[in-house]
Design a protein around this motif. Structure first.
Motif, PDB file in Angstrom:
ATOM      1  N   UNK A 185       0.840  -1.187   0.000  1.00  0.00           N
ATOM      2  CA  UNK A 185       0.000   0.000   0.000  1.00  0.00           C
ATOM      3  C   UNK A 185       0.882   1.245   0.000  1.00  0.00           C
ATOM      4  N   UNK A 186       0.301   2.362  -0.407  1.00  0.00           N
ATOM      5  CA  UNK A 186       1.005   3.630  -0.359  1.00  0.00           C
ATOM      6  C   UNK A 186       0.431   4.526   0.714  1.00  0.00           C
ATOM      7  N   UNK A 187       0.902   5.759   0.732  1.00  0.00           N
ATOM      8  CA  UNK A 187       0.325   6.787   1.593  1.00  0.00           C
ATOM      9  C   UNK A 187       0.076   8.016   0.731  1.00  0.00           C
ATOM     10  N   UNK A 363      10.069   9.409   8.037  1.00  0.00           N
ATOM     11  CA  UNK A 363      11.042   8.868   7.090  1.00  0.00           C
ATOM     12  C   UNK A 363      10.598   7.512   6.551  1.00  0.00           C
ATOM     13  N   UNK A 364      10.124   6.654   7.429  1.00  0.00           N
ATOM     14  CA  UNK A 364       9.673   5.316   7.023  1.00  0.00           C
ATOM     15  C   UNK A 364       8.438   5.413   6.136  1.00  0.00           C
ATOM     16  N   UNK A 365       7.457   6.233   6.518  1.00  0.00           N
ATOM     17  CA  UNK A 365       6.236   6.359   5.720  1.00  0.00           C
ATOM     18  C   UNK A 365       6.531   6.922   4.340  1.00  0.00           C
ATOM     19  N   UNK A 366       7.577   7.768   4.242  1.00  0.00           N
ATOM     20  CA  UNK A 366       7.899   8.393   2.951  1.00  0.00           C
ATOM     21  C   UNK A 366       8.417   7.398   1.929  1.00  0.00           C
ATOM     22  N   UNK A 367       8.809   6.198   2.362  1.00  0.00           N
ATOM     23  CA  UNK A 367       9.300   5.199   1.397  1.00  0.00           C
ATOM     24  C   UNK A 367       8.157   4.523   0.643  1.00  0.00           C
ATOM     25  N   UNK A 368       6.922   4.807   1.016  1.00  0.00           N
ATOM     26  CA  UNK A 368       5.767   4.205   0.352  1.00  0.00           C
ATOM     27  C   UNK A 368       4.921   5.305  -0.282  1.00  0.00           C
ATOM     28  N   UNK A 490      13.379  15.908   4.270  1.00  0.00           N
ATOM     29  CA  UNK A 490      12.716  14.950   3.377  1.00  0.00           C
ATOM     30  C   UNK A 490      13.664  13.813   3.049  1.00  0.00           C
ATOM     31  N   UNK A 491      13.102  12.665   2.741  1.00  0.00           N
ATOM     32  CA  UNK A 491      13.900  11.520   2.341  1.00  0.00           C
ATOM     33  C   UNK A 491      13.397  11.024   1.003  1.00  0.00           C
TER      34      UNK A 491
END
Length: 517
Positions: A185-187, A363-368, A490-491
């Motif tokens: 899934x994405x965000x 940071x973790x959520x930004x990978x999706x 940002x990552x």
């Protein structure tokens, strides 16, 4: 931004999504978000997209939204027969059918012609949940349809799963031997008006606060959270719990809060707007997911997107969504939930702890992202469309292993041009100067070496050749994991939206002479 290669190649294709519900359904959840967000991006890329779903009270049988044609027929169970009739009546209408399995699939291969690309999307395995969801003998029928019947109908066809846990589930519990691809899934992007941006400026609660946004159904086990509140209020009198969502358990949970004497500390908000959801999650110290199992912790990642960590049980799906000690806490399945939450709140009460944790969560959520997920799903669709049209029996042997290889070349530009057309769409690569890092899905080290040789890379030139980690495969890019960013920085996500890295899914298809490990 990296070009959406596979999505662009789907332009003018006719794609049918089969899903139990649409986002407007009163019981819509993560599976509906997955279907709609990917379908919407298919449509934006120029594909002709139809979503067939159950018709709920007050819903029109046909509608258009976001460029998607929505067809509704049947009810909770009648939708399966309605979808079968639609496929039989439109046998030449679709290039591909994406059959979303919510416990029981639509068995689309039985009703579509052999030249149609059929693939099945599995969110999580329901074998252990049918007893909770259905009375006898329907629970037995449900297990049979999900396991033995699905295994026969989808034999040899690609299966898309949303997490490593679901991949393990279809192998171990269902006995599937199909080629399988992980597409999480994405965000919503930070810039979306109905996404995390809606929570900009929302201050974190000064006192311990827990927020949960979820469907209120038995498998979510939110009664465990309500029962934990007496212990939590004894230790932290000012702790508060906000629960947003609707479902069959709402009345029971309200009554339970009163019986436990914590009605003053628990607020039930019912269904809330997107802006209100993000505001609640951003204000909270924690979210909690005591589910028996999930395909993927979408609510966990959404909370992470606004800097809120999660306490979850170490169960399928949730163990993939949480990075223990960094974005949340994994509790043993039989452990005391109240003590686990109390320990997490105690850690977050330390000076600066909430700010440091929030930076790691974001940071973790930004990978999706849904853009990346739609691109990865489109790549699987394109590969299956090419296979059905050209070489029906040609396919890379199914393997759940993936390999990462790193190598240096003399002419980086020449290698880049070659990789764009040599790798499969479902593989990935990253370039930094003349150094390349490739992620080859569905092969071990031996087959990876053979593939790299066909790329002109001598094994002696490899500076790294190793099996990809669970996180590598979940994120699905060849970008190496870097250090945790400072708060507010940002990552890069999977599409390389920030930073100097350029991530690119491979070129066209192995059926056209491309490298196939």
């Amino acid at each position: 931004m990296t070009a959406m290669t596979a999505l662009n190649d789907l332009a003018r294709s006719d794609i049918l999504f089969l899903n139990w519900r649409d986002p407007a359904h009163p019981q819509a959840g993560g599976a509906e978000a997955y279907c709609w967000e990917t379908a919407r991006r298919f449509s934006e890329a120029g594909a002709h997209v139809t979503v067939f779903t159950a018709r709920h009270p007050g819903a029109a049988p046909r509608s258009m939204s976001d460029g998607i044609r929505v067809l509704r027929g049947g009810g909770t169970y009648g939708v399966y027969a309605a979808a079968a009739r639609h496929l039989l009546n439109h046998r030449h209408a679709y290039d591909a059918v994406i059959d979303c399995q919510n416990g029981i699939p639509f068995f689309s291969p039985l009703f579509s012609p052999r030249w149609t690309a059929d693939l099945c999307v599995v969110h999580h395995v329901h074998q252990s949940q049918f007893d909770m969801l259905l009375p006898r003998p329907l629970n037995v029928v449900g297990r049979l349809l999900e396991k033995q019947v699905s295994r026969a109908v989808y034999h040899g066809r690609p299966v898309v799963v949303v997490s490593p846990s679901t991949l393990e589930g279809i192998r171990r519990e269902l006995g599937f031997r199909n080629p399988a691809y992980i597409v999480p899934n994405g965000t919503p992007p930070d810039g979306a008006c109905d996404g995390p941006r809606a929570a900009l400026g929302v201050p974190r609660s000064r006192t311990p606060a827990i927020a949960v946004v979820s469907r209120l159904v038995p498998q979510k086990r939110l009664e465990l959270l309500v029962r934990a509140m007496p212990t939590l209020t004894q230790k932290m009198p000012d702790v508060r719990l906000d629960i947003a969502g609707d479902g069959s358990e709402l009345a029971l949970l309200r009554a339970l809060a009163v019986r436990e004497g914590v009605g003053h500390a628990v607020t039930f908000h019912g269904r809330v707007s997107a802006a209100r959801k993000w505001e609640m999650l951003a204000r909270a110290w924690l979210t909690v997911a005591p589910s028996v199992a999930e395909g993927w912790g979408l609510t966990v990642i959404e909370a992470n997107a606004v800097g809120t960590p999660a306490v979850v049980y170490d169960v399928p799906g949730l163990r993939d969504a949480v990075r223990p000690g960094r974005t949340g806490w994994l509790l043993p399945p039989e452990s005391d939930l109240a003590h686990g939450i109390a320990d997490a709140l105690g850690e977050l009460a330390a000076p600066g702890a909430r700010e440091r944790t929030a930076a790691r969560c974001r940071s973790w959520a930004a990978t999706f992202s849904w853009d990346s997920s739609a691109e990865r799903l489109a790549a699987v669709v394109l590969e299956e469309m090419a296979r059905t049209r050209r070489h029906r029996h040609s396919r890379r042997r199914p393997s759940d292993l993936s390999v990462i290889g790193t190598f240096l070349v003399a002419d980086g530009n020449a290698m880049e041009r070659f990789l764009r057309n040599a790798l499969r769409l479902t593989d990935a690569w990253d370039r930094q100067g003349n150094t390349f890092r490739v992620l080859l899905h569905g092969c071990d080290e031996v087959r990876a070496v053979r593939a790299l040789r066909r790329l002109g890379v001598d094994p002696g030139e490899l500076s790294e050749l190793s099996l990809a980690s669970r996180q590598d495969v979940l994120v699905g890019t060849a970008v190496p994991a870097g250090p945790e960013p400072a708060a507010g920085r940002p990552v890069p996500g999977p599409t390389g939206a920030a930073g100097p890295l350029s991530v690119r899914l491979g070129g066209t298809l192995s059926d056209n002479g491309r490298t196939t490990p």
